[in-house]
Design an enzyme around this catalytic site. Sequence first.
Site, PDB file in Angstrom:
ATOM      1  N   CYS A 141       0.794  -1.229   0.000  1.00 29.46           N
ATOM      2  CA  CYS A 141       0.000   0.000   0.000  1.00 29.46           C
ATOM      3  C   CYS A 141       0.829   1.284   0.000  1.00 29.46           C
ATOM      4  O   CYS A 141       0.288   2.361  -0.219  1.00 29.46           O
ATOM      5  CB  CYS A 141      -0.946   0.009   1.195  1.00 29.46           C
ATOM      6  SG  CYS A 141      -2.122  -1.347   1.169  1.00 29.46           S
ATOM      7  N   GLY A 430       0.744  -4.130   4.108  1.00 27.51           N
ATOM      8  CA  GLY A 430       0.460  -5.537   4.292  1.00 27.51           C
ATOM      9  C   GLY A 430       1.715  -6.347   4.558  1.00 27.51           C
ATOM     10  O   GLY A 430       2.769  -6.070   4.004  1.00 27.51           O
TER      11      GLY A 430
END
Length: 465
Positions: A141, A430
């Site tokens: 991300c 993540g």
Amino acid sequence: MEKAINRQRILLEHLVPSSTFSHHTHHDESSLSASVCLAGNSAAYQRTAAFGDDVVIVAAYRTAICKAKRGGFKDTLPDDLLAPVLKALIEKTNVNPSEVGDIVVGTVLAPGSQRATECRMAALFAGFPETVPIRTVNRQCSSGLQAVADVAASIKAGFYDIGIGAGLESMSVDQIGGARQVNPKVEIFAQAKDCLLPMGITSENVAQRYGVTRQEQDQAAVLSHKRAAAATASGKFKDEIIPISTKIVDPRTGEEKRVTISVDDGIRPNTNITDLSKLKTAFKKDGTTTAGNASQVSDGAGAVLLMKRSLAMQKGLPILGVFRSFAAVGVDPAVMGIGPAAAIPVAVKSAGLELADIDLFEINEAFASQYVYCQKKLELDPEKVNVNGGAIALGHPLGATGARCVSTLLNEMKRRGKDCRFGVISMCIGSGMGAAAVFESGDCVDGLCNARTVGTNNLLSKDAR
């Protein structure tokens, strides 16, 4: 005074070549000019010969952010999302595209070689000559922010003087999927196994471990939509969004309609606590994370043009912001959402600043649970964080979010003028990481905008008193 001098020394490490700085460190503290600190604690950036080597942002644009599979870009190819924002950077600055040393694109879900080829095609569509290289980067991300940081580092290292950091994600085309084949060793490495946890479960872990309630999460979601709706209504996003001409295909008839997309389509102005409280939890029966208090699955792209300050001044380009620092850190994969709480202090310290010096924050709202936790952990003023809404309202096209945040942050800092000098962008990652970057407003660094009255004037000559 000692505190200000120490901060100035840290800043000199960033602004002065290492050989020069090592020479300075052999002198006592008085050799550092304390007079610049009279402009205020956060104004201690020493003007040296290296000032022109600052890495600055001269333009930052994005597409609208649209709902995957249902929104304005559901039938738009990824390269057709990226090409217009790359083209806008060149057209709006009149920079010769052949001068760009590299283009780095943050992107997450598509297979690496396929997306790299699509990005190369997008650059050619946008009018860049074949001589300009391009590559992709994937740090989940934070990929868009990582792309900007990579370009800034390359400019600072002298690899080239002009570069573009961008981000791209089409979650209509590429979906989040599980690991193709899991190594059996994860059964004896608990943290490695936690890297495979669904992101929604890590959100539930954060809420449970750190006591973030459902009501706090829903309140954060309401505020995100409220602020994003207000920003849209007042035209705040117009300076950063490049309208995209594309097509919408009717799924029933197959009929194509030409449209121009220029507004984020995931914002729900009427979002309220009552309605959100009725939503079922999405990942855990007795959990707190719902479709209403998590980020939206989205399509979008963004691009940022960076160069050396001296070159920007030579070209007469306005300086939107200055890239000051970047940090990526690791955290427990089971609670990956706490990443910003770990990364932001590291990036801020690296810039020679303190949290109190930061005027605005853009923290990605992957999930309300982790967003609320990070705000509380760092004791941030809510009026300084995501003032124009965040990913819960706007959406989170994974690889594009970092580039989108640069545009949103720097344009808001520009609007606020001399009262807003430093900003931070951060997101969780993540598998258990966090990233953060510090930016300085271009308007502020180029003027004595932080000067304030000095209580005593003992440093002035008798004639000046």
